[in-house]
Design a protein around this motif. Structure first.
Motif, PDB file in Angstrom:
ATOM      1  N   TYR A  74       4.753 -33.153  37.569  1.00 34.68           N
ATOM      2  CA  TYR A  74       2.858 -33.753  38.663  1.00 34.68           C
ATOM      3  C   TYR A  74       2.430 -32.852  38.683  1.00 34.68           C
ATOM      4  N   SER A  75       0.689 -33.081  38.504  1.00 39.48           N
ATOM      5  CA  SER A  75      -0.385 -32.037  38.457  1.00 39.48           C
ATOM      6  C   SER A  75      -0.693 -30.922  40.453  1.00 39.48           C
TER       7      SER A  75
ATOM      8  N   GLU B 240     -11.675 -36.465  48.969  1.00 41.54           N
ATOM      9  CA  GLU B 240     -12.555 -36.075  48.052  1.00 41.54           C
ATOM     10  C   GLU B 240     -10.793 -36.479  46.666  1.00 41.54           C
ATOM     11  N   ILE B 241     -12.018 -37.170  45.698  1.00 40.47           N
ATOM     12  CA  ILE B 241     -11.158 -36.684  44.919  1.00 40.47           C
ATOM     13  C   ILE B 241     -10.619 -35.760  44.630  1.00 40.47           C
ATOM     14  N   ASN B 242      -9.277 -35.998  44.335  1.00 40.59           N
ATOM     15  CA  ASN B 242      -8.413 -34.583  43.591  1.00 40.59           C
ATOM     16  C   ASN B 242      -8.903 -33.743  42.904  1.00 40.59           C
ATOM     17  N   PRO B 243      -9.150 -32.678  42.625  1.00 42.09           N
ATOM     18  CA  PRO B 243      -9.518 -31.912  41.578  1.00 42.09           C
ATOM     19  C   PRO B 243      -8.919 -31.457  40.447  1.00 42.09           C
ATOM     20  N   ASN B 244      -7.490 -30.741  41.191  1.00 40.36           N
ATOM     21  CA  ASN B 244      -5.923 -30.919  41.128  1.00 40.36           C
ATOM     22  C   ASN B 244      -5.817 -31.737  40.038  1.00 40.36           C
ATOM     23  N   SER B 245      -5.966 -32.903  39.848  1.00 42.47           N
ATOM     24  CA  SER B 245      -5.202 -34.205  39.402  1.00 42.47           C
ATOM     25  C   SER B 245      -5.296 -34.151  37.789  1.00 42.47           C
ATOM     26  N   SER B 246      -4.691 -34.035  37.174  1.00 42.33           N
ATOM     27  CA  SER B 246      -4.932 -34.992  35.534  1.00 42.33           C
ATOM     28  C   SER B 246      -5.319 -36.024  34.941  1.00 42.33           C
ATOM     29  N   PHE B 247      -6.169 -36.791  35.839  1.00 39.86           N
ATOM     30  CA  PHE B 247      -6.830 -37.668  35.760  1.00 39.86           C
ATOM     31  C   PHE B 247      -6.266 -38.446  34.477  1.00 39.86           C
ATOM     32  N   SER B 248      -4.847 -38.868  34.992  1.00 42.85           N
ATOM     33  CA  SER B 248      -4.386 -39.390  33.362  1.00 42.85           C
ATOM     34  C   SER B 248      -3.059 -40.311  34.395  1.00 42.85           C
TER      35      SER B 248
END
Ligand SMILES: Cc1cc2nc3c(=O)[nH]c(=O)nc-3n(C[C@H](O)[C@H](O)[C@H](O)COP(=O)(O)OP(=O)(O)OC[C@H]3O[C@@H](n4cnc5c(N)ncnc54)[C@H](O)[C@@H]3O)c2cc1C
Length: 434
Positions: free
Chosen positions: A55-56, A423-431
């Protein structure tokens, strides 16, 4: 209200059933209510049910690794027989290709190394040993089939990937959910099917229970929303959507099933593969099939739909995914009308779930599983049970989020990671990779 429980769980998918089971094991009198006729009949039944540990984010990785041990010891975890037998964990491992898109896995390796997760670096030759005939040319950017440049190589080749042995898949996710139902019932939990929650009464800022579509009113001081793609509708019913910074939406997905190429016994020798260069993930499927899902590249349209009326037929998207995978396995045969499934993810802005309380006292949510939380069902059940205990005992989850102790790993995870107010997690893969 005629009946009463300590906790009502809305939904009996794999996470809903696990939440019900863990709450019942903690001594609560629980009721899982589901609009469908049996446990795991919603999106859970069409899940690819891949169990993987990459996971990211560090907390996401730790949660998935803890969850792996539930599946590895599935019968022991259930500790109860099921007349239909126990779901089987196909422990085949998962190969993640090193690509430019995932920075050759550098961020993911940081997480897995921090947690001592076993992994092996595979070069191109080792990859081709595992999957004979594999073409490692680069094809990025991922394209749709109607793109004239579909199938053109970007030049160069992938150097290999990282293989995680602590991975695999569950071939019957509905059975796994039925197993959890039986385990919940053995702990005193109750399930009610074919009943829809249509109202969530709240008085003085506190949830009172639920009202069903046949008019039955059931009282409980705790109600947990685990309604999958209907989660945002359920939050609205309770008025629990008022202070959420992260929200959920139903996203339509197609997964295509293709025959293994001749001479390849993928059912027995195959592995799970994630390949961000062609934006596909694959896994072996019963009947010597290969199941191909999308890793959500820009070219694949994001279809937010009405969860009650969406199109359940496969479209050209399914063939696009199959042909994207055929770039790696050129001998793959793709039928003009391939088989497959269409179902819904319940997606957040950063593709990381929400495991949290809400602005309504007693109303909790385990939602936004974003296509990647089947594997975490048991951990989510334990996390929600600990979080509910913490809040009901007066803990302030928003100001001082619970540090949740994992079951198998000697560490805790910060539940603020899964807050509805993060807050939106910037480390996510956004997928779907989370
Ligand atoms: C195509 C696909 C592939 C996937 N692949 C993977 C994977 O490989 N690995 C992985 O880890 N995860 C995967 N996932 C995600 C995983 O399957 C989900 O995160 C998980 O199944 C969600 O379980 P759940 O308990 O939240 O409920 P769901 O299965 O979403 O079910 C929600 C339930 O709530 C009920 N409900 C809704 N509204 C009401 C109401 N008003 N009253 C009563 N009941 C209601 C519904 O009937 C339904 O049964 C995939 C998902 C899909 C769709």
């Amino acid at each position: 209200m005629s009946e009463s429980y300590d906790a009502i769980v809305i939904g009996a998918g794999v996470i809903g059933a696990a939440v019900g089971m863990e709450l019942a094991r903690a001594g609560k009198k629980t009721l899982n209510v589901d609009a469908l006729p049996a446990a795991g009949y919603g999106p859970t039944s069409n899940s690819c049910a891949i169990i993987r540990v990459h996971y990211s984010t560090l907390d996401g990785t730790a949660m998935a690794y803890d969850g792996y041990f539930d599946w590895q010891n599935w019968s022991a975890y259930l500790a109860v027989e099921d007349e239909r037998g126990h779901a089987v964990f196909h422990h085949c491992g998962c190969l993640v290709m090193k690509t430019d898109q995932n920075s050759r896995l550098a961020p993911i390796l940081k997480n897995v190394e921090a947690l001592d997760i076993p992994h092996e670096h595979w070069d191109a030759e080792r990859v081709r040993q595992a999957v004979p005939g594999y073409d490692l040319k680069t094809f990025w950017p991922a394209r749709r089939m109607d793109d004239p440049a579909f199938g053109e190589t970007g030049g160069g080749a992938l150097e290999g990937g990282v293989f995680f042995p602590t991975a695999g898949y569950i071939s019957d996710p509905q059975l796994a959910t039925h197993n959890l139902q039986r385990a919940a019932e053995a702990a005193g939990g109750t399930f009610l099917f074919n009943r829809k929650v249509v109202e969530i009464p709240v008085a003085g800022g506190k949830v009172q229970g639920v009202v069903l579509d046949d008019g039955t009113r059931i009282a409980a001081p705790v109600v947990v929303n685990v309604a999958g793609p209907h989660s945002s509708q359920i939050n609205k019913l309770a008025g629990a959507d008022k202070d959420m910074r992260i929200t959920t939406r139903p996203l339509r997905q197609e997964v295509v099933h293709v025959d293994s190429p001749e001479g390849l016994d993928f059912e027995n020798d195959g592995i799970v593969i994630s390949d961000s260069d062609i934006a596909c993930y694959i896994r072996p499927e019963t009947g010597n099939h290969i199941l191909v899902g999308s890793e959500d590249p820009d070219c694949d349209e994001q279809q937010v739909v009405d969860p009650d009326t969406y199109n359940r037929d496969l479209t050209e998207q399914a063939r696009t995914q199959a042909f994207r995978y055929a770039q790696r396995l050129p001998t793959l045969k793709v039928a003009p009308s391939p088989k497959g499934v269409v179902d819904l993810y319940d997606v957040t802005e950063d593709w990381i779930p929400i495991y949290d309380r809400s602005c309504i006292d007693g109303f909790y949510m385990a939602i936004g599983s974003s296509g990647n939380q089947f594997k975490n069902a048991g951990v989510a059940g334990r996390l929600m049970t600990a979080l509910i205990d913490y809040v009901e005992a007066g803990g302030d989850q928003d100001a001082s989020p619970l540090a949740f102790k994992l079951k198998y790993l000697d560490r805790s995870i910060d539940t603020a990671t899964f807050s509805r107010r993060r807050e939106i997690n910037p480390n996510s893969s956004f997928s779907v990779l989370g």
